[in-house]
Design a protein around this motif. Structure first.
Motif, PDB file in Angstrom:
ATOM      1  N   ALA A   1      43.344  34.381 -34.194  1.00 56.32           N
ATOM      2  CA  ALA A   1      44.290  33.569 -35.147  1.00 56.32           C
ATOM      3  C   ALA A   1      43.631  32.344 -35.749  1.00 56.32           C
ATOM      4  O   ALA A   1      43.480  32.076 -36.880  1.00 56.32           O
ATOM      5  N   PHE A   2      43.209  31.605 -34.757  1.00 53.53           N
ATOM      6  CA  PHE A   2      42.353  30.388 -34.842  1.00 53.53           C
ATOM      7  C   PHE A   2      41.274  30.357 -35.908  1.00 53.53           C
ATOM      8  O   PHE A   2      41.104  29.896 -37.087  1.00 53.53           O
ATOM      9  N   PHE A   3      40.313  31.221 -35.626  1.00 57.63           N
ATOM     10  CA  PHE A   3      39.115  31.642 -36.150  1.00 57.63           C
ATOM     11  C   PHE A   3      39.531  32.152 -37.734  1.00 57.63           C
ATOM     12  O   PHE A   3      38.819  31.856 -38.690  1.00 57.63           O
ATOM     13  N   ILE A   4      40.544  32.913 -37.880  1.00 58.60           N
ATOM     14  CA  ILE A   4      40.741  33.694 -39.094  1.00 58.60           C
ATOM     15  C   ILE A   4      41.487  32.784 -40.095  1.00 58.60           C
ATOM     16  O   ILE A   4      40.989  32.305 -41.059  1.00 58.60           O
TER      17      ILE A   4
ATOM     18  N   ALA B   1      46.100  22.335 -39.079  1.00 57.23           N
ATOM     19  CA  ALA B   1      46.716  22.077 -37.748  1.00 57.23           C
ATOM     20  C   ALA B   1      48.181  22.751 -38.003  1.00 57.23           C
ATOM     21  O   ALA B   1      48.527  23.351 -36.827  1.00 57.23           O
ATOM     22  N   SER B   2      49.075  22.659 -39.027  1.00 58.76           N
ATOM     23  CA  SER B   2      50.318  23.162 -39.028  1.00 58.76           C
ATOM     24  C   SER B   2      50.240  24.495 -39.231  1.00 58.76           C
ATOM     25  O   SER B   2      51.221  25.264 -38.377  1.00 58.76           O
ATOM     26  N   LEU B   3      49.264  25.382 -39.759  1.00 60.70           N
ATOM     27  CA  LEU B   3      48.984  26.649 -39.829  1.00 60.70           C
ATOM     28  C   LEU B   3      48.654  27.207 -38.302  1.00 60.70           C
ATOM     29  O   LEU B   3      49.363  28.322 -37.987  1.00 60.70           O
ATOM     30  N   ILE B   4      47.698  26.622 -37.726  1.00 58.32           N
ATOM     31  CA  ILE B   4      47.662  26.956 -36.378  1.00 58.32           C
ATOM     32  C   ILE B   4      48.643  26.999 -35.256  1.00 58.32           C
ATOM     33  O   ILE B   4      48.987  27.734 -34.538  1.00 58.32           O
ATOM     34  N   LEU B   5      49.477  25.854 -35.323  1.00 56.36           N
ATOM     35  CA  LEU B   5      50.666  25.785 -34.714  1.00 56.36           C
ATOM     36  C   LEU B   5      51.562  27.030 -34.973  1.00 56.36           C
ATOM     37  O   LEU B   5      52.333  27.637 -34.252  1.00 56.36           O
ATOM     38  N   ALA B   6      51.818  27.367 -36.253  1.00 55.25           N
ATOM     39  CA  ALA B   6      52.526  28.378 -36.730  1.00 55.25           C
ATOM     40  C   ALA B   6      52.141  29.657 -36.169  1.00 55.25           C
ATOM     41  O   ALA B   6      52.822  30.515 -35.471  1.00 55.25           O
ATOM     42  N   ALA B   7      50.840  29.868 -36.323  1.00 56.93           N
ATOM     43  CA  ALA B   7      50.376  31.328 -35.522  1.00 56.93           C
ATOM     44  C   ALA B   7      50.520  31.436 -34.120  1.00 56.93           C
ATOM     45  O   ALA B   7      50.770  32.315 -33.761  1.00 56.93           O
ATOM     46  N   MET B   8      50.218  30.156 -33.402  1.00 59.00           N
ATOM     47  CA  MET B   8      50.543  30.068 -31.786  1.00 59.00           C
ATOM     48  C   MET B   8      51.783  30.333 -31.451  1.00 59.00           C
ATOM     49  O   MET B   8      52.161  31.213 -30.345  1.00 59.00           O
ATOM     50  N   ALA B   9      52.871  29.865 -32.137  1.00 49.74           N
ATOM     51  CA  ALA B   9      54.142  29.999 -31.922  1.00 49.74           C
ATOM     52  C   ALA B   9      54.571  31.654 -32.159  1.00 49.74           C
ATOM     53  O   ALA B   9      55.403  32.058 -31.317  1.00 49.74           O
ATOM     54  N   THR B  10      54.137  31.904 -33.248  1.00 44.34           N
ATOM     55  CA  THR B  10      54.283  33.436 -33.687  1.00 44.34           C
ATOM     56  C   THR B  10      53.748  34.346 -32.702  1.00 44.34           C
ATOM     57  O   THR B  10      54.516  35.165 -32.172  1.00 44.34           O
TER      58      THR B  10
END
Length: 513
Positions: A120-123, A75-84
């Motif tokens: 990004a989510f799937f990766i 969840a943390s990585l997904i939020l970081a990816a979406m923000a980026t």
């Protein structure tokens, strides 16, 4: 200490510091370019905030060797990816591309950002060890159910995408929907298009409406400037010649530059219809600023009114109008005498007529022509040929001349009781200056025919008039040519003899001497 070490390592491994620096850079550039999209900035801020919280929790869970560590970290990585991805979208679509004069459709921007987020989510999910095959199968079923239940919404979304991709309606266009709603397009979104009306309203139009119905894009033509044809209707009594009505109106409108009216195509006036008691006319002009339709229409109507008023052409009255005033012959005669006396009083104050007898003044007074002008209207132009004189009875005018370099300057202002155009009346010369009405101005007009009889009976008046005209002409040249006192005095004498000769020639006095 081991707990803090685990948390710090987690923050470093998830590139949290880099993301925060990227956010600061994006915010700074966005402010520098005056970019304002508070909702998106706020959402990015919240995503980074929760990313930091979840990263901290993940570090703690890693230390505790909890089984939910991987879920929290995902969840943390997904939020970081979406923000980026969102910050990258702002930098690319709102800062860098506009500098290159490239503005992709808003929906296309959203599609790219949303698509990148899904990828990004799937990766991220696959790299953290999650099996997504079941999720893909389930999502296909969910997509079918949602697609069936949200058909209209999907049509609106596809409609918005089609509108932006084919560029048929753009932000800034003025459109008419259902022959009722007229407004300026301010944004095209996924579900709707919003327009702002002249009544200070914002109307939300579902994109399905724009796709299924004819839409008029106002004032728009390929490879042509944006301008809209407007119609101004008016009626005139049928007893007045249509050619004369059209000439009077066009003479007034063609000689003026009214704000927000295009010069090409030119203004036109046409006879639309003929009724039992009046003729129906229309003035057509091209509006360049579509937001000012009513004010510009009003200005054109004012010019039409004054033009017709000057030409003694009244706007038509309803055929059923009933006049109940009993106007006896005595009353008419009394009113006529009062009007003549008022005109004589005006003429007596004019220097040009000081040497005329009361009978002469009465002859002129009976033939004066009333001529009103609206504010800003050009009464006469420098270089024009017109054999009449104007006496100002109300208002104020500006006297302007153009020098040899083509520069125009104001040399005088005249108010009630003053006169101008005397050189054209007495010598037939072209207009020596341009005269513009500073305010709504009422004048009396004296034509050559009125003065013809008087000057033939009293030729000696010509010399007096010549001296007055010579002084006025020299005063204008004093300003235009920067003459000194001696040169000014010589000009008066030269002009006097020249003007006297022209007066005699113009009125045929040489033949009678």
């Amino acid at each position: 200490m081991e707990v803090w070490s685990s948390i710090i390592n987690e923050i470093i491994n998830d590139n949290t510091i880099v993301i925060i620096c990227f956010f600061i850079l994006t915010s700074f550039l966005g402010k520098y370019t005056q970019y304002r999209e508070n909702k998106r900035i706020l959402s990015i801020t919240l995503m980074i905030f929760f990313h930091i919280i979840l990263t901290t929790i993940a570090g703690l869970l890693l230390y505790l060797k909890s089984s939910i560590y991987s879920d929290i970290r995902l969840a943390s990585l997904i939020l970081a990816a979406m923000a980026t991805i969102s910050m990258s979208g702002i930098l690319i679509f709102k800062i860098f591309l506009p500098k290159l004069k490239v503005n992709p459709p808003m929906i296309l921007q959203d599609l790219i950002v949303a698509g990148s987020s899904i990828v990004a989510f799937f990766i991220i999910a696959s790299r953290t060890g999650y099996n997504l095959s079941g999720l893909v199968a389930t999502s296909a079923v969910i997509t079918a159910v949602v697609g069936f239940s949200l058909q209209d919404s999907l049509i609106n979304i596809m409609g918005g995408l089609a509108i932006q991709l084919d560029n048929s309606i753009k932000v800034g266009d003025w459109i008419k929907v259902d022959e009722k709603m007229v407004g300026k397009v301010i944004e095209v979104r996924w579900r709707y298009t919003s327009i702002e009306t002249r009544n200070w309203e914002t109307i939300i139009i579902p994109n399905i409406t724009l796709i299924k119905n004819p839409i008029s894009v106002l004032g728009k033509r390929i490879n042509q400037p944006n301008q809209l044809r407007r119609w101004i209707y008016f009626n005139v009594d049928f007893r007045y010649s249509p050619r004369e009505v059209i000439r009077v109106v066009l003479d007034a409108l063609d000689n003026e530059k009214i704000c927000n009216i295009a010069t090409d195509p030119p203004i036109s006036c046409i006879l639309m219809d003929m009724q039992e008691t009046f003729c129906h006319y229309a003035v057509r002009y091209w509006l360049t600023n579509l937001a000012t339709d009513d004010p510009t229409d009003s200005e054109v109507r004012i010019w039409i009114y004054y033009a017709l008023k000057r030409a003694n052409i009244p706007l038509s009255m309803p055929a059923q109008a009933i006049f109940v005033t009993e106007d006896s012959s005595d009353r008419k005669e009394r009113k006529s005498k009062e009007e003549i006396q008022n005109r004589i009083n005006v003429l007596e104050k004019i220097e040009l007529f000081n040497h005329l007898t009361v009978d002469d003044l009465e002859k002129i007074a009976t033939k004066l022509r009333y001529a009103p002008f609206t504010q800003g209207e050009v009464i006469t132009r420098q270089g024009a040929e017109a054999h009449w004189l104007y006496i100002i009875i109300k208002g104020q005018v500006s006297i302007q001349i153009s020098n040899y370099q083509g520069e125009t300057c104001e040399v005088a202002k005249l108010k009630s009781g003053s006169f101008f155009g005397e050189m054209s009346l007495m010598t037939g010369e072209k207009r020596f200056a341009t005269v513009v009405a500073i305010s709504d101005t009422d004048c009396y007009r004296i034509d050559k025919s009125i003065f013809q009889e008087i000057i033939h009976d009293r030729p000696d008046i010509a010399e007096v008039v010549a001296e007055i005209l010579a002084k006025r002409k020299a005063e204008l040249e004093l300003v235009r040519d920067n003459l000194n006192h001696e040169e000014h005095k010589d000009k008066i004498e030269t002009h006097k003899s020249d003007i006297l000769r022209k007066i005699r020639d113009f009125f045929g006095l040489n033949d009678s001497l």
